[in-house]
Design a protein around this motif. Structure first.
Motif, PDB file in Angstrom:
ATOM      1  N   ASP A  80      -5.110  10.198 -10.809  1.00  0.00           N
ATOM      2  CA  ASP A  80      -4.483   9.459  -9.712  1.00  0.00           C
ATOM      3  C   ASP A  80      -4.603  10.272  -8.420  1.00  0.00           C
ATOM      4  N   SER A  81      -4.381   9.594  -7.277  1.00  0.00           N
ATOM      5  CA  SER A  81      -4.390  10.309  -6.004  1.00  0.00           C
ATOM      6  C   SER A  81      -3.452   9.624  -5.016  1.00  0.00           C
ATOM      7  N   TYR A  82      -2.998  10.405  -4.036  1.00  0.00           N
ATOM      8  CA  TYR A  82      -2.166   9.881  -2.954  1.00  0.00           C
ATOM      9  C   TYR A  82      -2.711  10.429  -1.654  1.00  0.00           C
ATOM     10  N   LYS A  83      -2.775   9.539  -0.645  1.00  0.00           N
ATOM     11  CA  LYS A  83      -3.199   9.970   0.683  1.00  0.00           C
ATOM     12  C   LYS A  83      -2.247   9.345   1.684  1.00  0.00           C
ATOM     13  N   GLY A  84      -1.646  10.207   2.533  1.00  0.00           N
ATOM     14  CA  GLY A  84      -0.720   9.692   3.531  1.00  0.00           C
ATOM     15  C   GLY A  84       0.212  10.754   4.054  1.00  0.00           C
ATOM     16  N   SER A  85       1.425  10.333   4.402  1.00  0.00           N
ATOM     17  CA  SER A  85       2.428  11.220   4.998  1.00  0.00           C
ATOM     18  C   SER A  85       3.221  11.964   3.926  1.00  0.00           C
ATOM     19  N   TRP A  86       3.590  13.201   4.293  1.00  0.00           N
ATOM     20  CA  TRP A  86       4.363  14.076   3.405  1.00  0.00           C
ATOM     21  C   TRP A  86       5.525  14.691   4.177  1.00  0.00           C
ATOM     22  N   GLY A 109       1.657   1.309   1.096  1.00  0.00           N
ATOM     23  CA  GLY A 109       2.921   0.970   1.721  1.00  0.00           C
ATOM     24  C   GLY A 109       3.774   2.188   2.004  1.00  0.00           C
ATOM     25  N   GLN A 110       5.098   2.003   1.870  1.00  0.00           N
ATOM     26  CA  GLN A 110       6.074   3.038   2.200  1.00  0.00           C
ATOM     27  C   GLN A 110       6.475   3.853   0.975  1.00  0.00           C
ATOM     28  N   PHE A 111       6.688   5.145   1.222  1.00  0.00           N
ATOM     29  CA  PHE A 111       7.152   6.074   0.195  1.00  0.00           C
ATOM     30  C   PHE A 111       8.368   6.810   0.739  1.00  0.00           C
ATOM     31  N   VAL A 112       9.347   7.056  -0.134  1.00  0.00           N
ATOM     32  CA  VAL A 112      10.514   7.852   0.234  1.00  0.00           C
ATOM     33  C   VAL A 112      10.758   8.858  -0.882  1.00  0.00           C
ATOM     34  N   SER A 113      10.757  10.119  -0.534  1.00  0.00           N
ATOM     35  CA  SER A 113      11.005  11.221  -1.476  1.00  0.00           C
ATOM     36  C   SER A 113      10.146  11.123  -2.738  1.00  0.00           C
ATOM     37  N   GLY A 114       8.886  10.726  -2.565  1.00  0.00           N
ATOM     38  CA  GLY A 114       7.944  10.711  -3.677  1.00  0.00           C
ATOM     39  C   GLY A 114       7.886   9.412  -4.468  1.00  0.00           C
ATOM     40  N   PHE A 115       8.623   8.388  -4.049  1.00  0.00           N
ATOM     41  CA  PHE A 115       8.658   7.114  -4.777  1.00  0.00           C
ATOM     42  C   PHE A 115       8.229   5.962  -3.873  1.00  0.00           C
ATOM     43  N   PHE A 116       7.633   4.901  -4.503  1.00  0.00           N
ATOM     44  CA  PHE A 116       7.322   3.667  -3.772  1.00  0.00           C
ATOM     45  C   PHE A 116       8.643   3.155  -3.217  1.00  0.00           C
ATOM     46  N   ASP A 117       8.607   2.622  -1.991  1.00  0.00           N
ATOM     47  CA  ASP A 117       9.856   2.137  -1.409  1.00  0.00           C
ATOM     48  C   ASP A 117       9.567   1.012  -0.435  1.00  0.00           C
ATOM     49  N   GLY A 118      10.339  -0.063  -0.534  1.00  0.00           N
ATOM     50  CA  GLY A 118      10.220  -1.156   0.422  1.00  0.00           C
ATOM     51  C   GLY A 118       8.976  -1.976   0.193  1.00  0.00           C
ATOM     52  N   PHE A 119       8.454  -2.501   1.286  1.00  0.00           N
ATOM     53  CA  PHE A 119       7.295  -3.386   1.207  1.00  0.00           C
ATOM     54  C   PHE A 119       6.010  -2.599   1.049  1.00  0.00           C
ATOM     55  N   GLY A 120       5.090  -3.211   0.306  1.00  0.00           N
ATOM     56  CA  GLY A 120       3.804  -2.619   0.132  1.00  0.00           C
ATOM     57  C   GLY A 120       2.858  -3.597  -0.514  1.00  0.00           C
ATOM     58  N   ILE A 121       1.614  -3.280  -0.550  1.00  0.00           N
ATOM     59  CA  ILE A 121       0.594  -4.129  -1.160  1.00  0.00           C
ATOM     60  C   ILE A 121       0.138  -3.454  -2.440  1.00  0.00           C
ATOM     61  N   VAL A 136       6.117  24.554   3.593  1.00  0.00           N
ATOM     62  CA  VAL A 136       6.186  23.382   2.696  1.00  0.00           C
ATOM     63  C   VAL A 136       5.130  22.357   3.088  1.00  0.00           C
ATOM     64  N   ILE A 137       4.779  21.503   2.135  1.00  0.00           N
ATOM     65  CA  ILE A 137       3.856  20.406   2.387  1.00  0.00           C
ATOM     66  C   ILE A 137       4.564  19.427   3.310  1.00  0.00           C
ATOM     67  N   SER A 138       3.991  19.214   4.489  1.00  0.00           N
ATOM     68  CA  SER A 138       4.619  18.345   5.479  1.00  0.00           C
ATOM     69  C   SER A 138       3.576  17.928   6.503  1.00  0.00           C
ATOM     70  N   GLY A 139       3.489  16.626   6.772  1.00  0.00           N
ATOM     71  CA  GLY A 139       2.487  16.107   7.694  1.00  0.00           C
ATOM     72  C   GLY A 139       1.563  15.175   6.934  1.00  0.00           C
ATOM     73  N   LYS A 180       7.017  16.211  -0.673  1.00  0.00           N
ATOM     74  CA  LYS A 180       6.980  14.902  -1.347  1.00  0.00           C
ATOM     75  C   LYS A 180       6.322  13.865  -0.447  1.00  0.00           C
ATOM     76  N   SER A 181       5.659  12.863  -1.092  1.00  0.00           N
ATOM     77  CA  SER A 181       5.116  11.759  -0.306  1.00  0.00           C
ATOM     78  C   SER A 181       6.280  11.064   0.377  1.00  0.00           C
ATOM     79  N   ASN A 182       6.135  10.856   1.683  1.00  0.00           N
ATOM     80  CA  ASN A 182       7.242  10.318   2.468  1.00  0.00           C
ATOM     81  C   ASN A 182       6.666   9.662   3.723  1.00  0.00           C
ATOM     82  N   GLY A 183       6.819   8.352   3.831  1.00  0.00           N
ATOM     83  CA  GLY A 183       6.252   7.613   4.952  1.00  0.00           C
ATOM     84  C   GLY A 183       5.190   6.664   4.437  1.00  0.00           C
ATOM     85  N   THR A 184       4.200   6.374   5.262  1.00  0.00           N
ATOM     86  CA  THR A 184       3.129   5.439   4.895  1.00  0.00           C
ATOM     87  C   THR A 184       2.036   6.172   4.130  1.00  0.00           C
TER      88      THR A 184
END
Length: 176
Positions: free
Chosen positions: A136-142, A163-175, A123-126, A146-150
C-alpha cells in the motif's frame, strides 16, 4: 622544672592534626574521584566522534546507543545533510537542523516502510509519501508523524481512497 608537659594533651593535639590532614586529603580525593566519575558518565552519555570533524565540518559520530551519524556538523550537532543509522535498523537520510530532522529527507523503517518528504522539528510533517511494506502507499499531507489533511491512499489490490485524513485515518468525504 619551671614548666611541665602534659603528655595526654600532646598526644591528643597530634591526633587532631593527623585527623585534620587525613580528612582534607580524603576530601580532595573524593572531589577528584567524583569529578572523574562525572567526566566518564558524560562521555558515556554523549558517544564519540569516530572520524572527521564532528564540531564544525563533516564527520562520523557514534552515539552511546550504537546509532551512527555521518554528515555535516555545526557546533557538535548534525546540521546540513547527513545520514543516521539507528541501532533499531531505521535509517534517515536528509536535511538536519541543530540535531533534528528538518527539511526534506527519507526515513526507511526496519520493518520495511519508507517515507519520503518533509520533516519539521524531528517529526514527519508537511507533504510526503509513505510506501508500506505490504505494498500500500499514501501520498499527501502529514502532521505529527501521521497522515493528516488531503491525500491519496492506494491499496495493493488497486482500490484507492482520495480525500481527507485525520490522525492517520480516513475522515469525512472522499472518493473510493
Amino acid at each position: 622544672p619551671r614548666f611541665s608537659i602534659d603528655r595526654s594533651s600532646v598526644s591528643l593535639d597530634v591526633f587532631k592534626i593527623q585527623h585534620f590532614f587525613t580528612f582534607r586529603m580524603t576530601e580532595k580525593l573524593s572531589f577528584i574521584s567524583v569529578f572523574i566519575l562525572i567526566f566518564i558518565w558524560i562521555s558515556d552519555i554523549q558517544g564519540q566522534c569516530i572520524s572527521g570533524n564532528c564540531n564544525n565540518g563533516k564527520g562520523t559520530y557514534k552515539f552511546k546507543d550504537g546509532s551512527i551519524y555521518g554528515g555535516s556538523f555545526v557546533k557538535y550537532f548534525p546540521h546540513g545533510y547527513g545520514k543516521l543509522m539507528y541501532k533499531n535498523g531505521n535509517v534517515y537520510e536528509g536535511e538536519w537542523k541543530r540535531g533534528k530532522k528538518e527539511g526534506r529527507g527519507m526515513l526507511t523503517f526496519a520493518k520495511g516502510n519508507t517515507y519520503r518528504g518533509e520533516f519539521k522539528n524531528d517529526v514527519i510533517s508537511g507533504n510526503g509519501s509513505m510506501d508500506y511494506q505490504n505494498g500500500d502507499s499514501y501520498k499527501g499531507s502529514w502532521s505529527a508523524n501521521k497522515s493528516n489533511g488531503t491525500g491519496i491512499y492506494q491499496f495493493t489490490n488497486g482500490d484507492r481512497f482520495e480525500g481527507q485524513f485525520v490522525s492517520g485515518f480516513f475522515d469525512g468525504f472522499g472518493i473510493m
